[in-house]
Design an enzyme around this catalytic site. Structure first.
Site, PDB file in Angstrom:
ATOM      1  N   GLU A 111       0.835  -1.452   0.180  1.00 15.40           N
ATOM      2  CA  GLU A 111      -0.003  -0.144  -0.167  1.00 15.40           C
ATOM      3  C   GLU A 111       0.937   1.322   0.100  1.00 15.40           C
ATOM      4  O   GLU A 111       0.304   2.097  -0.679  1.00 15.40           O
ATOM      5  CB  GLU A 111      -1.028   0.258   1.369  1.00 15.40           C
ATOM      6  CG  GLU A 111      -2.125  -1.807   1.749  1.00 15.40           C
ATOM      7  CD  GLU A 111      -1.571  -2.376   2.015  1.00 15.40           C
ATOM      8  OE1 GLU A 111      -2.086  -3.118   2.746  1.00 15.40           O
ATOM      9  OE2 GLU A 111      -0.357  -2.493   1.436  1.00 15.40           O
ATOM     10  N   SER A 153      21.767 -37.382 -11.089  1.00 15.52           N
ATOM     11  CA  SER A 153      20.497 -36.282 -11.422  1.00 15.52           C
ATOM     12  C   SER A 153      20.504 -35.280 -11.985  1.00 15.52           C
ATOM     13  O   SER A 153      19.486 -34.505 -11.810  1.00 15.52           O
ATOM     14  CB  SER A 153      20.574 -35.866  -9.909  1.00 15.52           C
ATOM     15  OG  SER A 153      21.101 -35.597  -9.515  1.00 15.52           O
ATOM     16  N   GLY A 203      15.477 -36.662   0.241  1.00 15.53           N
ATOM     17  CA  GLY A 203      15.760 -37.229  -0.666  1.00 15.53           C
ATOM     18  C   GLY A 203      13.751 -38.389  -0.041  1.00 15.53           C
ATOM     19  O   GLY A 203      12.655 -37.368   0.120  1.00 15.53           O
TER      20      GLY A 203
END
Length: 379
Positions: free
Chosen positions: A54, A170, A307
């Site tokens: 605001e 990964s 994990g």
């Protein structure tokens, strides 16, 4: 409620602004000030300690705010915190009407902000696009309703459900668009957490890497019951100058004092904390106790990036509220390749944990599946 089309239009704009913020433990808030059908000022809360939405919008509007309508995604605050009350700023600016998407369930506000505006003769409308506004700040609402952080289980996996190959590789399962989105989520989260297995496999840094850099970094947490974290791990190195990012290692009373001293060098003293917590009967960190400590420290949200064992433990303890799984169009196979959710698992399909408020989004070739976790267990 049935809202006027113009109220919906401007509130949607305010919601888009709100999502630009990096606010924890504060809510993400956007504000649009409209006069004679045109925007005269707008803003969002960038991060804790900065002015609220605001205030930025009123500064941009200046004298044009007098007699205007302020659209704000959350009830304006009416108390002093790091910044003055927004209700007083709206009154002083001469705003004629305030449209709030939803009330604030923080006990310091809880409807008192809207009451203060009405008492000053300002017209108030509340409830415009409320579901969307509450979803943006689901962690904030959950924290003030329950006193515990909002926990999201996040994973990236292949189409056949693997989060790494059988060798543990990964990098990378998903593409740049999905990874960039996750880094934004990190920056908007109170904390990012992994288990020691994930840290050892990925040498995860756990920081938010965006361009330009985000205005804040999350608290980084490693759940490591026996203090197996290597002193030269990437996450550890980031606690040292010039980075000096905060890292908390949650461990148990039985963890090695020698290893603790190896981790807590003078260069890391201000940024690395080893938190000893009660252990479960299996010798693991008591996750409810950990989240309780985080709540005391005003951590309202935790993004858990694996994990599979940590995810399963949080689900079993009924401590997770959302699942966010990214699926890449790849196949790796391997019965020993890890999956995003391990542990003992559910015995029968009828006992599978359902998700609600389910959404699907695309990030380039990858798909993000997200939903609220439904549980019948007592929290």
């Amino acid at each position: 409620m049935t809202a006027a089309p113009e109220d919906i239009r401007w509130m949607r704009r305010a919601l888009r602004l709100a999502e630009k913020g990096f606010a924890p433990p504060n809510p993400m808030v956007g504000c649009v000030i409209v006069k004679d059908g045109a925007v005269v000022g707008e803003g969002f809360h960038p991060f804790a300690g900065q002015p609220h939405a605001e205030v930025f919008a009123l500064r941009a509007a200046g004298e044009l705010a007098r007699g205007a309508t302020a659209y704000v995604t959350l009830e304006p605050c009416c108390h002093w915190g790091r910044t003055p009350p927004c209700t007083e700023a709206l009154k002083a600016a001469g705003v004629a009407r305030v449209v709030a998407a939803t009330t604030d369930n923080n006990p310091k506000v809880g409807g008192k902000g809207l009451e203060s505006l009405r008492a000053a003769g300002i017209a108030v409308t509340v409830g415009v696009l409320e579901p969307q506004a509450r979803r943006i700040n689901e962690a904030f609402f959950h924290f003030h309703a329950t006193g515990m952080p909002f926990v999201t289980l996040k994973a990236a996996m292949t189409l056949d459900g693997k989060i790494a190959t059988r060798t543990g590789d990964s990098r990378w399962i998903t593409g740049p668009a999905a990874r960039n989105y996750v880094h934004k989520l990190r920056a908007q989260s109170g904390a990012v957490m992994v288990g020691i297995g994930t840290l050892l496999a990925d040498d995860a840094r756990l920081d938010a890497r965006l361009s330009p850099p985000p205005p804040r970094q999350p608290l980084r947490i490693i759940v490591d019951s026996q203090l197996r974290t290597p002193p030269d791990a990437a996450a550890i190195r980031l606690t040292e100058p010039p980075h000096s990012l905060t890292l908390l290692i949650a461990t148990t009373e039985s963890a090695s004092a020698v290893q603790a001293r190896a981790l807590q060098t003078p260069a890391r003293a201000d940024c690395l904390e080893i938190l000893r917590l009660p252990a479960t009967t299996e010798g693991h960190v008591d996750l409810r106790a950990l989240l309780g400590v985080l709540a005391e420290r005003q951590i309202i949200s935790v993004l858990v990036e694996g994990g599979g064992q940590l995810h399963a433990a949080l689900l079993e303890a009924n401590l997770a509220q959302k699942a966010l799984f990214f699926i890449a169009p790849k196949l790796v196979g391997g019965q020993d390749a890890p999956t995003p959710l391990e542990g003992e698992g559910i015995a029968t399909m009828q006992d599978a944990i359902p998700l609600e408020e389910f959404t699907i989004r695309r990030f380039g070739p990858d798909v993000a599946l997200e939903g609220r976790i439904v549980s019948d267990k007592e929290a």
